[in-house]
Design an enzyme around this catalytic site. Structure first.
Site, mmCIF file in Angstrom:
data_model
loop_
_atom_site.group_PDB
_atom_site.id
_atom_site.type_symbol
_atom_site.label_atom_id
_atom_site.label_comp_id
_atom_site.label_asym_id
_atom_site.label_seq_id
_atom_site.Cartn_x
_atom_site.Cartn_y
_atom_site.Cartn_z
ATOM 1 C CD GLU A 1 -2.867 -1.219 5.566
ATOM 2 O OE1 GLU A 1 -2.894 -2.229 6.267
ATOM 3 O OE2 GLU A 1 -2.368 -0.140 5.982
ATOM 4 C CD GLU A 2 -1.358 2.742 7.513
ATOM 5 O OE1 GLU A 2 -2.004 2.361 8.516
ATOM 6 O OE2 GLU A 2 -0.203 2.371 7.260
ATOM 7 C CG HIS B 1 -0.334 0.135 2.537
ATOM 8 N ND1 HIS B 1 0.022 1.370 3.068
ATOM 9 C CD2 HIS B 1 0.001 -0.788 3.457
ATOM 10 C CE1 HIS B 1 0.550 1.166 4.275
ATOM 11 N NE2 HIS B 1 0.555 -0.128 4.539
ATOM 12 C CG ASP C 1 -2.738 4.190 2.549
ATOM 13 O OD1 ASP C 1 -2.266 3.129 2.116
ATOM 14 O OD2 ASP C 1 -3.601 4.225 3.460
ATOM 15 C CG ASP D 1 2.953 0.836 7.795
ATOM 16 O OD1 ASP D 1 2.616 0.186 6.805
ATOM 17 O OD2 ASP D 1 2.164 1.146 8.698
#
Ligand code: ZN
Length: 441
Positions: free
Chosen positions: A147-148, A80, A82, A112
């Protein structure tokens, strides 16, 4: 294709990571389009077929494909683009600067998970440039947005609305690959499962009254106090497939049959690994995070409640979770009402598969004394959506990190001063370069 052909791709991945960090994709609001266009540009130039699939035009997902010469398994490298937001004032460097310093790339998303995304994209582009194509099957790269938060524009939406474009047999995502050491032995984690998230209020009842005459009331807040005190304890240790496999590798099998005693031994030798990695895999955890009682300072509350964040072993359902909660509350259980707020059942893939074998084979050649061990992540990622949509898919988290250990890297997720080791980005690029060649033959 030999390793010499990949020379320089590690540095290319580091450059791409720096460029990705400089594009602010803090979610909310996300605004991932410029990052996705950058990635699609790199891949298209290498001859990889790219498609942007968007529920919101400002936030497209990227699906890239290298088709093979014959039908076979689809290997998907998932990521991901984002990130969670960053409060620049809390950082000692610019979160969106993408600078390198002291062998590290610094900025929001370095761990991340823009680092892994850069490694996946550059490895795929490099494979395509050399003319490599899968002998069988397909190599897919799925880079999601959103995703977050809740993936409603990202993985969840893709799996629901574009299942044919993202269907995969083998998926490698974030959530593993960290190194840790116990008794001089080196281990790397393989994320095979994710714990469930159950959130609820525990509520006590009493009789309201004026605060000036407490004797006429029955204060629900005072009834809540012993409930809170009980939450110092956690439910019993219980074996899970991941937890058992982990303990057998790390602690040894002499104590086989008793997860609790294996865990105790680990606690003596490596307390941080026992508490940070092993223990959460082996039990339901309960963490009280908020309390509510009277709205007014002079009214004795008729009800009081504590909010509990509860993480559960993969597959465990509501009734079984409530059993564990009642066991912790003991004699108070009968007086406490449970008001369920959120229910996400944990998910898993099998521990021993051909994808495990391929990753283990790579690891043994790269770091001969190291051992691969399965873990269940306490958090939640896009893996969930792929496991749910494609029942037979094997979905793992793995991105090798040798410089930052597992617990050190975890501490940087969503925190200030996030950074990644340049050597680790290069290592990850080699991994994503070799894995498809190993699996799609
Ligand atoms: Zn992530």
């Amino acid at each position: 294709v030999t390793l010499t052909a990949v020379r320089g791709t590690g540095a290319e991945a580091v450059r791409l990571l720096r460029d990705l960090i400089r594009i602010d994709t803090s979610n909310p609001p996300g605004n991932e389009r410029p990052a996705q266009e950058l990635l699609a540009g790199v891949l298209s130039a290498a001859g990889v077929e790219c498609e942007l699939l968007a529920a919101d035009p400002a936030r497209p997902n990227l699906v890239a494909t290298l088709r093979g010469r014959a039908p076979g398994p689809v290997l998907c490298l998932l990521g991901h683009v984002d990130t969670v937001p960053a409060r620049a004032a809390e950082w000692s460097f610019d979160p969106w600067g993408g600078e390198t310093f002291d062998g590290e790339v610094r900025g929001r998303g370095a761990q991340d998970m823009k680092g892994q995304v850069a490694a996946e994209v550059i490895a795929t582009a490099a494979l395509a440039r050399t003319g490599w194509r899968p002998a069988r099957g397909e190599l897919k790269l799925v880079i999601t947005v959103d995703e977050e938060t809740d993936a409603s524009l990202g993985a969840r939406w893709l799996c629901e609305h574009h299942a044919d474009e993202v269907r995969a047999d083998l998926v490698v995502n974030e959530g593993g690959g960290g190194r840790f050491e116990v008794g001089g032995r080196r281990f790397y984690t393989l994320g095979v499962a994710e714990k469930g998230v159950f959130r609820f209020w525990l509520r006590t009842h009493g009789v309201a009254g004026h605060a000036s005459v407490p004797g006429l009331a029955d204060n629900a807040l005072l009834r809540l106090a012993p409930v809170l005190e009980r939450l110092r304890n956690q439910p019993q240790i219980e074996p899970t497939p991941e937890g058992t496999a982990f303990l057998n590798e790390v602690v040894g099998e002499e104590d086989r049959g008793s997860a609790a005693s294996q865990l105790e031994r680990l606690r003596v030798h490596a307390p941080d690994v026992a508490i940070g990695i092993a223990e959460p895999m082996l039990r339901v955890t309960l963490a009280p995070t908020k309390v509510k009682a009277s709205e007014s300072g002079n009214v004795i509350p008729s009800q009081a409640e504590v909010f509990v964040d509860c993480r559960t072993p993969p597959g465990m359902e509501l009734e079984a979770v409530y059993d564990r909660v009642r066991s912790v509350l003991g004699p108070l259980a009968g007086d406490v009402e449970i008001d369920q707020v959120q229910t996400v059942i944990g998910n898993r893939s099998p521990v021993d598969t051909r994808l495990t074998a391929a990753i283990r084979e790579w690891l043994v050649r790269t770091d001969p004394d190291a051992t691969l061990v399965p873990i269940a992540m306490a958090g939640f990622s896009d893996s969930h959506w792929f496991r749910r949509a494609f029942g037979s898919a094997i979905v793992y988290g793995f991105c090798p990190r040798r410089q930052f250990d597992e617990l050190g890297a975890r501490a940087m997720f969503h925190a200030a001063d996030e950074r990644a080791s340049i050597a680790d980005i290069e290592l990850a690029t080699r991994f994503f370069w070799e894995l498809p060649q190993r699996l799609l033959t």
